[in-house]
Scaffold this motif. Structure first.
Motif, PDB file in Angstrom:
ATOM      1  N   UNK A 137       0.818  -1.209   0.000  1.00 44.41           N
ATOM      2  CA  UNK A 137       0.000   0.000   0.000  1.00 44.41           C
ATOM      3  C   UNK A 137       0.855   1.263   0.000  1.00 44.41           C
ATOM      4  N   UNK A 138       2.101   1.150   0.476  1.00 41.27           N
ATOM      5  CA  UNK A 138       2.992   2.308   0.522  1.00 41.27           C
ATOM      6  C   UNK A 138       3.649   2.583  -0.829  1.00 41.27           C
ATOM      7  N   UNK A 139       3.534   1.655  -1.784  1.00 38.41           N
ATOM      8  CA  UNK A 139       4.111   1.865  -3.114  1.00 38.41           C
ATOM      9  C   UNK A 139       3.314   2.928  -3.869  1.00 38.41           C
ATOM     10  N   UNK A 140       3.939   3.650  -4.789  1.00 39.72           N
ATOM     11  CA  UNK A 140       3.224   4.706  -5.509  1.00 39.72           C
ATOM     12  C   UNK A 140       2.245   4.192  -6.556  1.00 39.72           C
ATOM     13  N   UNK A 141       2.466   2.970  -7.059  1.00 36.21           N
ATOM     14  CA  UNK A 141       1.582   2.438  -8.088  1.00 36.21           C
ATOM     15  C   UNK A 141       1.678   0.920  -8.131  1.00 36.21           C
ATOM     16  N   UNK A 142       0.851   0.308  -8.980  1.00 35.94           N
ATOM     17  CA  UNK A 142       0.773  -1.147  -9.055  1.00 35.94           C
ATOM     18  C   UNK A 142       2.078  -1.773  -9.545  1.00 35.94           C
ATOM     19  N   UNK A 143       2.755  -1.131 -10.497  1.00 30.07           N
ATOM     20  CA  UNK A 143       3.997  -1.681 -11.031  1.00 30.07           C
ATOM     21  C   UNK A 143       5.078  -1.792  -9.974  1.00 30.07           C
ATOM     22  N   UNK A 144       5.257  -0.753  -9.180  1.00 29.45           N
ATOM     23  CA  UNK A 144       6.245  -0.791  -8.102  1.00 29.45           C
ATOM     24  C   UNK A 144       5.871  -1.828  -7.047  1.00 29.45           C
ATOM     25  N   UNK A 145       4.588  -1.945  -6.749  1.00 27.87           N
ATOM     26  CA  UNK A 145       4.137  -2.933  -5.764  1.00 27.87           C
ATOM     27  C   UNK A 145       4.435  -4.349  -6.248  1.00 27.87           C
ATOM     28  N   UNK A 146       4.143  -4.627  -7.524  1.00 24.48           N
ATOM     29  CA  UNK A 146       4.365  -5.967  -8.082  1.00 24.48           C
ATOM     30  C   UNK A 146       5.843  -6.349  -8.070  1.00 24.48           C
ATOM     31  N   UNK A 147       6.693  -5.471  -8.577  1.00 20.03           N
ATOM     32  CA  UNK A 147       8.111  -5.795  -8.728  1.00 20.03           C
ATOM     33  C   UNK A 147       8.817  -5.917  -7.377  1.00 20.03           C
ATOM     34  N   UNK A 148       8.599  -4.955  -6.503  1.00 26.83           N
ATOM     35  CA  UNK A 148       9.257  -5.003  -5.199  1.00 26.83           C
ATOM     36  C   UNK A 148       8.838  -6.202  -4.381  1.00 26.83           C
ATOM     37  N   UNK A 149       7.546  -6.508  -4.383  1.00 27.91           N
ATOM     38  CA  UNK A 149       7.022  -7.618  -3.590  1.00 27.91           C
ATOM     39  C   UNK A 149       7.533  -8.948  -4.132  1.00 27.91           C
ATOM     40  N   UNK A 150       7.497  -9.131  -5.449  1.00 23.52           N
ATOM     41  CA  UNK A 150       7.906 -10.403  -6.047  1.00 23.52           C
ATOM     42  C   UNK A 150       9.394 -10.667  -5.844  1.00 23.52           C
ATOM     43  N   UNK A 151      10.227  -9.649  -6.030  1.00 29.88           N
ATOM     44  CA  UNK A 151      11.666  -9.827  -5.850  1.00 29.88           C
ATOM     45  C   UNK A 151      12.023 -10.183  -4.413  1.00 29.88           C
ATOM     46  N   UNK A 152      11.280  -9.648  -3.459  1.00 30.11           N
ATOM     47  CA  UNK A 152      11.516 -10.006  -2.059  1.00 30.11           C
ATOM     48  C   UNK A 152      11.283 -11.497  -1.842  1.00 30.11           C
ATOM     49  N   UNK A 153      10.254 -12.053  -2.499  1.00 26.62           N
ATOM     50  CA  UNK A 153      10.006 -13.486  -2.389  1.00 26.62           C
ATOM     51  C   UNK A 153      11.125 -14.304  -2.997  1.00 26.62           C
ATOM     52  N   UNK A 154      11.647 -13.884  -4.158  1.00 26.67           N
ATOM     53  CA  UNK A 154      12.756 -14.593  -4.794  1.00 26.67           C
ATOM     54  C   UNK A 154      13.988 -14.594  -3.889  1.00 26.67           C
ATOM     55  N   UNK A 155      14.268 -13.449  -3.269  1.00 22.92           N
ATOM     56  CA  UNK A 155      15.411 -13.364  -2.354  1.00 22.92           C
ATOM     57  C   UNK A 155      15.252 -14.323  -1.183  1.00 22.92           C
ATOM     58  N   UNK A 156      14.006 -14.594  -0.777  1.00 17.42           N
ATOM     59  CA  UNK A 156      13.768 -15.486   0.346  1.00 17.42           C
ATOM     60  C   UNK A 156      14.323 -16.879   0.138  1.00 17.42           C
ATOM     61  N   UNK A 157      14.264 -17.396  -1.092  1.00 23.79           N
ATOM     62  CA  UNK A 157      14.811 -18.732  -1.363  1.00 23.79           C
ATOM     63  C   UNK A 157      16.302 -18.793  -1.041  1.00 23.79           C
ATOM     64  N   UNK A 158      17.036 -17.780  -1.484  1.00 27.70           N
ATOM     65  CA  UNK A 158      18.473 -17.731  -1.236  1.00 27.70           C
ATOM     66  C   UNK A 158      18.767 -17.611   0.248  1.00 27.70           C
ATOM     67  N   UNK A 159      18.036 -16.746   0.919  1.00 30.34           N
ATOM     68  CA  UNK A 159      18.295 -16.512   2.336  1.00 30.34           C
ATOM     69  C   UNK A 159      17.996 -17.760   3.168  1.00 30.34           C
ATOM     70  N   UNK A 160      16.942 -18.479   2.836  1.00 30.33           N
ATOM     71  CA  UNK A 160      16.607 -19.701   3.569  1.00 30.33           C
ATOM     72  C   UNK A 160      17.714 -20.737   3.431  1.00 30.33           C
ATOM     73  N   UNK A 161      18.300 -20.835   2.245  1.00 28.84           N
ATOM     74  CA  UNK A 161      19.394 -21.780   2.046  1.00 28.84           C
ATOM     75  C   UNK A 161      20.592 -21.404   2.913  1.00 28.84           C
ATOM     76  N   UNK A 162      20.898 -20.116   2.977  1.00 23.00           N
ATOM     77  CA  UNK A 162      22.043 -19.644   3.758  1.00 23.00           C
ATOM     78  C   UNK A 162      21.868 -19.967   5.239  1.00 23.00           C
ATOM     79  N   UNK A 163      20.740 -19.606   5.818  1.00 32.58           N
ATOM     80  CA  UNK A 163      20.551 -19.814   7.256  1.00 32.58           C
ATOM     81  C   UNK A 163      20.405 -21.298   7.600  1.00 32.58           C
TER      82      UNK A 163
END
Length: 463
Positions: free
Chosen positions: A243-269
């Motif tokens: 909701x804090x993003x300025x538009x739908x495009x920023x919300x989609x890209x930022x949110x999705x990339x955070x999920x992708x990063x989660x896979x890497x981080x889970x492997x590390x920990x």
């Protein structure tokens, strides 16, 4: 210690400087809707990669191997899907700051009230788990008593989040994301080398620790998978970021990339937890990550990695703290107690509530037995109550007050009853309390919605 002290001073300074930007409740709650996708990615990743994703994953890997990581990857999967299909749609709701704002548009004021109550309890529970993780880090690395560590770490979080609201939370999250993205992978590499390399690590692991399901039964694996698939999906702080993003495009890209990063981080920990098992098999599982930092890293680096570890935990704690305060003031106080509250008074109340909720979470942390247990208990307060009506409303534009309220109450009731059932019954059926509550929620929501439409009732009518 000097590095850690300097890090805390930096966080407090960010809170102080951010306070100048907070002119309204919207600034406190959604940072003026100006969070572009790189910042959204960093703050969201830092928020959900907290005590459970770092110390909790390492702890469970210590006990169960990679099996827990495979089951828990349900969460980044859910995050990517939410980023692609839900987050962009949230920008259709003009001036929305909470899930309650959206739920009221679909299901009426009573649904907003129940959403606010369930969301508030959920956020305080998760916040308590993060507070416990803060105390655990201080205890393991510096020898400070857990309760004292909780008080010290949470005091810093309370100061900057109360002063600067979401502006401060997001800025500190970016700093914290950079720390965790650099230093935790470094810790993993140093640990693997200390064992003798990847092949040596695998050869020294207990049988089953390198397998897909380990010692889990199929029912247990599925239960954990579903818990992480639904338990923290679209929870208030993460929805608030979209909701804090300025538009739908920023919300989609930022949110999705955070999920992708989660896979890497889970492997590390998870790998860090397995390294700790090989090197220090007699320690408590919750000490896996801190023990590795304390024992293997050079003295000069230890303070930086400790700061990174605390950053991981504090970045989640500040998000849930801010969200809980906004939920109480916007969804409960302003909507049902004082609708005419002025903007200035509302901002002042949000800051006071932020402080009081933080104190309540600290009390919760002092009684929680483990980080993961606290997280799983809190998860059972979200998915069986709010998630299904919320997603159904956003995706399909459904409007039926009776169905949403009935589903939330049914899900909560079944979850509580199932949690009280004998453990033998839960083990025999393979159905966790969260799963039972979600099933009840979904069935009741669908049934009441169809009955309401068949009867030709006004879909927005209440009880």
């Amino acid at each position: 210690m000097l590095g850690l002290a300097g890090y805390f001073v930096l966080l407090i300074y960010i809170g102080y400087s951010s306070a100048k930007k907070v002119k309204s409740s919207a600034d406190f709650a959604v940072a003026g809707n100006r969070i572009i996708w790189p910042i959204l990615f960093a703050t969201l990743a830092a928020s959900f990669l907290g005590g459970g994703a770092s110390m909790g994953r390492a702890s469970k890997a210590f006990e169960d191997g990679y099996a827990f990581m495979f089951a828990a990857t349900a969460f980044p999967i859910a995050t990517v899907l939410s980023g692609l299909y839900i987050a962009p749609r949230l920008k259709r709701y003009v001036n929305a700051q909470t899930i309650g704002d959206i739920m009221e548009q679909h299901f009426g004021a009573p649904a907003r009230l129940f959403t606010g109550l369930f969301s508030l309890v959920f956020c305080v529970g998760i916040l308590g788990a993060q507070a416990l993780a803060v105390g655990t880090v201080f205890n393991a690395v510096l020898g400070i008593e857990v309760s004292s560590g909780i008080l010290l770490g949470m005091a810093v979080v309370l100061i900057y989040s109360t002063l600067g609201g979401l502006w401060a939370v997001i800025q500190t999250d970016v700093v914290q994301f950079l720390l965790l993205a650099i230093f935790l992978p470094v810790t993993m590499v140093v640990g693997v080398q200390a064992v003798g390399g990847p092949a040596e690590l695998i050869s020294r692991l207990p049988e089953g620790h390198f397998s897909l399901m380990g010692d889990y039964s199929a029912a247990m694996f599925i239960s954990i998978f579903i818990a992480f698939l639904l338990g923290e999906t679209l929870v208030p702080p993460y929805t608030q970021r979209a909701l804090a993003a300025p538009d739908a495009g920023n919300a989609r890209l930022g949110y999705s990339l955070a999920g992708v990063f989660g896979f890497l981080f889970y492997f590390v920990t998870t790998t860090i937890g397995l390294v700790a098992l090989v090197l220090y098999p007699d320690i408590s599982p919750d000490q896996a990550l801190p023990a590795l930092i304390r024992s293997l890293l050079p003295v000069g680096v230890t303070g930086l990695v400790l700061a990174a570890l605390l950053a991981v935990v504090m970045s989640t704690a500040d998000s849930y703290l801010n969200s809980a305060a906004v939920i109480f003031v916007r969804d409960i106080y302003q909507r049902f107690i004082d609708p005419g509250v002025t903007e200035r008074r509302r901002l002042r109340i949000e800051r006071w509530v932020n402080l009081l909720i933080g104190i309540g979470a600290v009390i919760f942390a002092l009684y929680a037995s483990s980080i993961i247990d606290a997280l799983l208990l809190s998860y059972s307060l979200w998915a069986p109550t709010v998630l299904i009506p919320f997603v159904a409303g956003v995706l399909f534009d459904l409007k039926c007050s009776r169905s949403a309220i009935s589903a939330m109450l049914a899900g909560a009731l079944v979850t509580l009853i199932w949690q009280s059932a004998p453990q033998d019954l839960q083990a025999f059926t393979g159905v966790s309390a969260l799963m039972a509550g979600v099933l009840a929620n979904g069935l009741v929501f669908t049934l009441v919605y169809r009955l309401n439409r068949a009867a030709g009732a006004n879909p927005e009518s209440s009880f």
